[in-house]
Design a protein around this motif. Structure first.
Motif, mmCIF file in Angstrom:
data_model
loop_
_atom_site.group_PDB
_atom_site.id
_atom_site.type_symbol
_atom_site.label_atom_id
_atom_site.label_comp_id
_atom_site.label_asym_id
_atom_site.label_seq_id
_atom_site.Cartn_x
_atom_site.Cartn_y
_atom_site.Cartn_z
ATOM 1 N N ALA A 283 0.785 -1.278 -0.029
ATOM 2 C CA ALA A 283 -0.058 0.055 0.142
ATOM 3 C C ALA A 283 0.890 1.330 -0.090
ATOM 4 C CB ALA A 283 -1.043 -0.099 1.280
ATOM 5 N N LYS A 284 0.483 2.289 -0.967
ATOM 6 C CA LYS A 284 1.339 3.267 -1.034
ATOM 7 C C LYS A 284 1.346 4.038 0.451
ATOM 8 C CE LYS A 284 2.406 7.348 -3.531
ATOM 9 N NZ LYS A 284 2.430 7.952 -4.898
ATOM 10 N N HIS A 285 0.367 4.406 0.869
ATOM 11 C CA HIS A 285 0.262 5.063 2.363
ATOM 12 C C HIS A 285 0.140 3.910 3.320
ATOM 13 C CE1 HIS A 285 -0.107 8.722 0.083
ATOM 14 N NE2 HIS A 285 -1.038 8.081 -0.512
ATOM 15 N N GLY A 286 1.023 3.822 4.247
ATOM 16 C CA GLY A 286 1.217 2.771 5.115
ATOM 17 C C GLY A 286 1.855 1.782 4.841
ATOM 18 N N ASN B 48 -11.721 -2.100 -6.951
ATOM 19 C CA ASN B 48 -12.333 -0.785 -6.786
ATOM 20 C C ASN B 48 -14.002 -0.637 -6.822
ATOM 21 O OD1 ASN B 48 -9.960 0.509 -6.973
ATOM 22 N ND2 ASN B 48 -10.040 0.610 -9.473
ATOM 23 N N VAL C 206 -15.002 -1.451 -3.080
ATOM 24 C CA VAL C 206 -14.602 -0.317 -2.219
ATOM 25 C C VAL C 206 -15.448 0.804 -2.236
ATOM 26 C CG1 VAL C 206 -12.926 1.427 -1.732
ATOM 27 C CG2 VAL C 206 -12.029 -0.943 -1.838
ATOM 28 N N LYS D 182 -15.026 3.004 5.735
ATOM 29 C CA LYS D 182 -13.660 3.635 4.640
ATOM 30 C C LYS D 182 -13.181 4.847 5.465
ATOM 31 C CE LYS D 182 -16.297 4.119 0.969
ATOM 32 N NZ LYS D 182 -16.899 4.754 -0.490
ATOM 33 N N SER E 85 -10.434 4.748 7.313
ATOM 34 C CA SER E 85 -8.938 4.653 7.180
ATOM 35 C C SER E 85 -8.585 3.756 5.910
ATOM 36 C CB SER E 85 -8.327 4.508 8.476
ATOM 37 O OG SER E 85 -8.643 3.115 8.778
ATOM 38 N N LEU E 86 -7.302 3.831 5.631
ATOM 39 C CA LEU E 86 -6.873 2.951 4.823
ATOM 40 C C LEU E 86 -6.919 1.567 5.387
ATOM 41 C CD1 LEU E 86 -5.352 2.278 1.832
ATOM 42 C CD2 LEU E 86 -3.255 2.716 3.019
ATOM 43 N N GLU F 127 -8.538 0.180 7.677
ATOM 44 C CA GLU F 127 -10.171 -0.301 7.629
ATOM 45 C C GLU F 127 -10.339 -0.847 6.257
ATOM 46 O OE1 GLU F 127 -14.272 0.667 9.673
ATOM 47 O OE2 GLU F 127 -13.031 2.483 9.183
ATOM 48 N N VAL F 128 -10.055 -0.185 5.188
ATOM 49 C CA VAL F 128 -10.443 -0.657 3.981
ATOM 50 C C VAL F 128 -9.676 -1.703 3.387
ATOM 51 C CG1 VAL F 128 -10.446 -0.029 1.116
ATOM 52 C CG2 VAL F 128 -11.177 1.685 3.038
ATOM 53 N N LEU F 129 -8.392 -1.912 3.785
ATOM 54 C CA LEU F 129 -7.599 -3.017 3.521
ATOM 55 C C LEU F 129 -8.263 -4.378 4.387
ATOM 56 C CD1 LEU F 129 -3.972 -1.538 3.588
ATOM 57 C CD2 LEU F 129 -5.099 -2.394 1.636
#
Length: 72
Positions: free
Chosen positions: A7-10, A24, A27, A35, A37-38, A40-42
């Motif tokens: 993941a790009k962020h995290g 996509n 999501v 949704k 946080s990232l 939580e989505v992951l």
């Protein structure tokens, strides 16, 4: 389709088990409270079988460099 990604962020390491289009779509259908946080989505993607989170202690920084960079 077992694409190993970060993941790009995290920087979380995961394996993609479905196409980007399917991910996509999943999501976009999640309610807003799923949704926040990232992470939580992951987690939602993992629970639904769209990805597998790899708990190997490896992370990437925002530039994709494994184990981070000196600036971080």
């Amino acid at each position: 389709m077992n694409d190993s990604m970060y993941a790009k962020h995290g920087g979380i390491h995961f394996i993609k088990k479905r196409s980007e289009r399917e991910i996509n779509s999943f999501v976009s259908k999640l309610p807003a409270e799923k949704k926040d946080s990232l992470f939580e989505v992951l987690d939602q993607l993992s629970q639904a079988g769209f990805i597998q989170i790899v708990n190997d202690g490896k992370f990437a920084d925002g530039d994709g460099k494994l184990e981070g960079s000196d600036e971080c």
